[in-house]
Design a protein around this motif. Structure first.
Motif, short mmCIF file in Angstrom:
data_model
loop_
_atom_site.label_atom_id
_atom_site.label_comp_id
_atom_site.label_asym_id
_atom_site.label_seq_id
_atom_site.Cartn_x
_atom_site.Cartn_y
_atom_site.Cartn_z
N TRP A 258 0.64 -1.10 0.00
CA TRP A 258 0.02 0.01 -0.04
C TRP A 258 0.98 1.29 0.19
N GLN A 259 1.82 1.31 1.02
CA GLN A 259 2.73 2.49 1.04
C GLN A 259 3.36 2.60 -0.44
N TYR A 260 3.75 1.67 -0.96
CA TYR A 260 4.68 1.70 -2.23
C TYR A 260 3.68 2.58 -3.28
N TRP A 261 2.53 2.41 -3.41
CA TRP A 261 1.72 3.05 -4.42
C TRP A 261 1.31 4.36 -3.89
N ARG A 262 1.19 4.40 -2.42
CA ARG A 262 1.09 6.04 -1.99
C ARG A 262 2.20 6.75 -2.20
N ASN A 263 3.23 6.43 -2.29
CA ASN A 263 4.47 7.23 -2.56
C ASN A 263 4.85 7.40 -4.04
N THR A 264 3.79 7.01 -4.97
CA THR A 264 4.08 7.28 -6.56
C THR A 264 3.99 8.66 -6.62
N GLU A 265 4.98 8.91 -7.76
CA GLU A 265 4.99 10.30 -8.40
C GLU A 265 3.90 10.89 -8.78
N ASP A 266 3.52 12.21 -8.48
CA ASP A 266 2.52 12.88 -8.89
C ASP A 266 2.05 12.58 -10.32
N ALA A 267 2.93 12.68 -11.36
CA ALA A 267 2.87 12.68 -12.69
C ALA A 267 2.61 10.99 -13.22
N ASP A 268 2.52 9.95 -12.18
CA ASP A 268 2.44 8.66 -12.49
C ASP A 268 1.28 8.28 -12.20
N VAL A 269 0.19 9.01 -11.30
CA VAL A 269 -0.98 8.46 -10.76
C VAL A 269 -2.08 7.77 -11.62
N GLY A 270 -2.17 8.97 -12.69
CA GLY A 270 -3.16 8.43 -13.56
C GLY A 270 -2.94 7.00 -14.52
N LYS A 271 -1.19 7.14 -14.81
CA LYS A 271 -0.97 5.82 -15.65
C LYS A 271 -1.06 4.57 -14.65
#
Length: 417
Positions: A258-271
């Motif tokens: 869960w934390q791995y995805w929570r730390n996603t870069e802003d520009a990658d969230v949609g992808k």
């Protein structure tokens, strides 16, 4: 964007899965009729698959959702050979016992995203050890090997890049693409399989299988690959301070996932919402419009949905609640990742550098020192200022643990055993 006839290719295109295809028109017609039986191969080199494998698992998921049939092929045979793709040196040879243990550990993860059974579009699981380990060497050379051009094999990235770097390639590795191509032909004959999918680094190997099928008289075969998985900053995806992002819960906890995805870069969230969740595109587009601090809400949705798909909704909600309590309330949540340490080590004094390494928060003592100088490490929410500090039973909280933190989002509990 191309308008396809099949839901399968339309979905993959809309979600960003497509990199290369050997014949879009032919595959599209096949998938539109619900006749696209497809496989992805998974070698058993470790007890768990990782994020890169998850991407191809999602391709199989959408294949099944469109009424077509997925095959998960366990690499009991090819793991004995070792895939040279993307490697500068020969993979460590694993014993049959190790391969069997890894295979058993890996099997369960596929049922998280695929439906297995006897129905027309139900997934099936096969193992290439069933045919590769029974091949006769001379017959293999005569019946299969004669269709391969060494000149062409030397141009494949898995071989060419190794040779260009003047890194040795063993004869057994050189034969990996032959084994993979033969798998495709064998599956075509046994199951009517028409499509092999994989990462972009597998394109050459998959095309070899398409060509071998043509030469050995199978029905037409197709190849489809997904792009190399990278973050917006260009980094290869799937690595943390703790190592690879594994799919098995005992290798990488649901909270860490869960934390791995929570730390996603802003520009990658949609992808990543498109690739790693099953949320409708319309909902993802709404989340993509969020900006500023609101993007964090989209990241939480990504983390919860991706975790729910792999580990179940309850585990995802628990991870989200643990994070909320830890970060928003400053509470010590018992469901944080926990590492047990022999109590005697705390009695003797456990060096703080060693503690952070063993917790998996940093990779080395040197990295721990650098983080201490930058104020990045904390014990029970207090900054660590002395690299020679030793942890003892005096550092235990009322809950009987010691909380180690790296930055604001990475926490591990040390518990005396």
């Amino acid at each position: 964007m191309t308008a396809f006839k099949s839901d399968f290719l339309n979905t993959l295109q809309e979600r960003g899965f497509i990199h290369q295809c050997s014949d879009f028109e032919g595959l599209d017609a096949l998938a539109a009729r619900g006749e696209a039986t497809a496989y992805v191969g998974y070698d058993c080199t470790a007890p768990s698959l990782h994020i890169g494998n998850y991407l191809t698992m999602m391709m199989l998921h959408w294949l099944q959702q469109s009424g077509n049939k997925p095959i998960t092929l366990m690499g009991g045979g090819t793991t004995m050979v070792g895939d040279p793709s993307g490697k500068d040196e020969t993979r460590a040879m694993r014993t049959v016992a190790e391969i069997e243990a890894n295979k058993a550990s890996i099997r369960g993860v596929f049922a998280k995203v695929l439906r297995y059974g006897e129905g027309k579009s139900d997934a099936v699981m096969l193992d290439n050890a069933e045919w590769l380990t029974k091949l006769n060497w001379i017959e293999m050379l005569r019946d299969v090997g004669r269709h391969f051009s060494v000149n062409r094999m030397l141009t494949m990235d898995s071989v060419r890049l190794r040779l260009e770097r003047e890194q040795e390639m063993s004869f057994i590795e050189f034969n990996y693409m032959v084994c993979q191509a033969y798998d495709f032909v064998e599956l075509a004959k046994r199951t009517g399989c028409r499509l092999q999918m994989g990462g972009s680094d597998q394109w050459g190997n998959i095309i070899m299988g398409v060509d071998l099928g043509r030469r050995m008289g199978t029905h037409q075969l197709f190849a489809l690959t997904t792009p190399l998985l990278t973050t917006a900053s260009g980094a290869k995806m799937g690595k943390t301070a703790q190592g690879a992002v594994w799919l098995n819960a005992d290798q990488f906890s649901p909270y860490d996932f869960w934390q791995y995805w929570r730390n996603t870069e802003d520009a990658d969230v949609g992808k990543f919402l498109k690739l790693f969740t099953t949320l409708p595109i319309s909902e993802i587009k709404k989340l993509e419009t969020l900006g500023g601090s609101e993007i964090n809400e989209a990241k939480k949705v990504l983390a919860t949905e991706a975790t729910a798909l792999l580990h179940g909704r309850d585990a995802a909600n628990e991870a989200a609640e643990t994070a909320r309590r830890t970060f928003e309330e400053g509470a010590l949540a018992e469901s944080l990742p926990t590492v047990e340490i022999p109590r005697g080590e705390l009695d003797d004094g456990l060096g703080v550098l060693s503690a952070f390494v063993r917790a998996g928060l940093v990779a080395s003592n040197g990295e721990a020192r650098r983080q201490i100088k930058g104020g990045g490490l904390r014990i029970n929410d207090a900054p660590v200022t002395d690299e020679k500090m030793a942890l003892s039973v005096a550092n235990l909280t009322p809950e009987g643990v010691i909380k180690l933190s790296f930055g604001k989002k990475k926490h591990v509990l040390i518990k005396p055993a």
